[in-house]
Design an enzyme around this catalytic site. Structure first.
Site, PDB file in Angstrom:
ATOM      1  N   HIS A  57       0.840  -1.198   0.000  1.00 30.98           N
ATOM      2  CA  HIS A  57       0.000   0.000   0.000  1.00 30.98           C
ATOM      3  C   HIS A  57       0.873   1.245   0.000  1.00 30.98           C
ATOM      4  CE1 HIS A  57       1.310  -0.546   4.112  1.00 30.98           C
ATOM      5  NE2 HIS A  57       1.251   0.764   4.179  1.00 30.98           N
ATOM      6  N   HIS A  97       5.598   6.738  -1.060  1.00 33.12           N
ATOM      7  CA  HIS A  97       6.359   5.520  -1.371  1.00 33.12           C
ATOM      8  C   HIS A  97       5.538   4.297  -0.989  1.00 33.12           C
ATOM      9  CE1 HIS A  97       7.019   5.923   2.948  1.00 33.12           C
ATOM     10  NE2 HIS A  97       7.333   4.630   2.978  1.00 33.12           N
TER      11      HIS A  97
HETATM   12  P1  2AM Z   1       6.673   2.588   6.032  1.00 38.90           P
HETATM   13  O1  2AM Z   1       6.230   1.505   5.116  1.00 38.90           O
HETATM   14  O2  2AM Z   1       7.559   3.594   5.382  1.00 38.90           O
HETATM   15  O3  2AM Z   1       7.248   2.039   7.313  1.00 38.90           O
HETATM   16  C1  2AM Z   1       1.835   1.005   8.393  1.00 38.90           C
HETATM   17  O4  2AM Z   1       2.809   0.979   9.373  1.00 38.90           O
HETATM   18  C2  2AM Z   1       2.158   2.036   7.348  1.00 38.90           C
HETATM   19  O5  2AM Z   1       2.194   3.346   7.940  1.00 38.90           O
HETATM   20  C3  2AM Z   1       3.474   1.861   6.633  1.00 38.90           C
HETATM   21  O6  2AM Z   1       3.259   2.171   5.271  1.00 38.90           O
HETATM   22  C4  2AM Z   1       4.380   2.880   7.265  1.00 38.90           C
HETATM   23  O7  2AM Z   1       5.359   3.398   6.426  1.00 38.90           O
HETATM   24  C5  2AM Z   1       3.396   3.984   7.565  1.00 38.90           C
HETATM   25  N1  2AM Z   1       3.813   4.900   8.621  1.00 38.90           N
HETATM   26  C6  2AM Z   1       3.901   6.238   8.504  1.00 38.90           C
HETATM   27  N2  2AM Z   1       4.263   6.798   9.651  1.00 38.90           N
HETATM   28  C7  2AM Z   1       4.432   5.799  10.527  1.00 38.90           C
HETATM   29  C8  2AM Z   1       4.818   5.746  11.886  1.00 38.90           C
HETATM   30  N3  2AM Z   1       5.085   6.834  12.597  1.00 38.90           N
HETATM   31  N4  2AM Z   1       4.898   4.520  12.467  1.00 38.90           N
HETATM   32  C9  2AM Z   1       4.620   3.386  11.753  1.00 38.90           C
HETATM   33  N5  2AM Z   1       4.235   3.385  10.473  1.00 38.90           N
HETATM   34  C10 2AM Z   1       4.148   4.572   9.859  1.00 38.90           C
END
Ligand code: 2AM
Length: 177
Positions: free
Chosen positions: A44, A126
């Protein structure tokens, strides 16, 4: 850390169609090395991360998101990268379409106005493909893909039988026409 029973871990995300998720997952497995390729059904693009939230707020979040007007848009996935600081391999657009930026601003603006808490870090679009990666040099060549994004979702993150699982709770379609 223990999570209180009346809370859920939530985020808003663009959710790719299954065939796109499957293509991304194939590349992720080939690129993973000793890292962890994301499972196809979990792929996602996060728009706003709320984290642990009172479950009682889900209806408010749902009606707030249903009021976000946006047009369907094409998101080219024409770029891959590796971030050393969090050891992820990701893909995304070399340049975000204006419609994506507008969607994020509208959604986050509504969350702010309603006093809903979310991670205020600036949006960096991303899709995470591999976690705990040590680099991208051994990854196969990237073949650009085009995502026809027509909706976004409120997603719950939970451990189900020991596996991290992302469950879209509700989808919010783009305006027609
Ligand atoms: P990431 O893939 O770059 O880790 C579920 O965790 C989703 O939320 C992931 O896509 C994650 O990004 C995103 N996300 C954004 N901010 C976050 C945070 N503070 N902690 C965990 N996940 C975060």
């Amino acid at each position: 850390m223990e999570q209180a029973a009346d809370t859920v871990r939530l985020f808003f995300a663009l959710w790719p169609p299954g065939d796109l998720q499957a293509k991304l997952a194939v590349w992720a497995r080939q690129a993973a090395g000793r890292g962890r390729a994301m499972r196809s059904e979990n792929l996602h693009l996060t728009l706003a991360f709320l984290g642990v939230t009172e479950a009682a707020l889900v209806p408010d979040l749902t009606s707030l998101a249903a009021g976000v007007r946006f047009a369907a848009f094409r998101l080219p996935l024409d770029r891959v990268g590796y971030w050393k600081h969090n050891r992820i391999i990701w893909c995304g657009a070399a340049e975000d379409p204006d419609a994506l930026t507008a969607l994020v601003e509208s959604l986050r603006g509504r969350l702010c106005a309603a006093g809903m808490r979310y991670d205020p870090k600036p949006f960096v679009s991303h899709l995470t493909l591999v976690r705990d990666a040590s680099g991208i040099s051994a990854a196969p060549p990237w073949i650009p893909l085009l995502w026809e994004a027509g909706d976004f979702a409120l997603v719950r993150s939970a451990r189900v039988e020991g596996r991290l699982t992302y469950q879209p709770l509700q989808r919010f379609p783009a305006a027609r026409g």
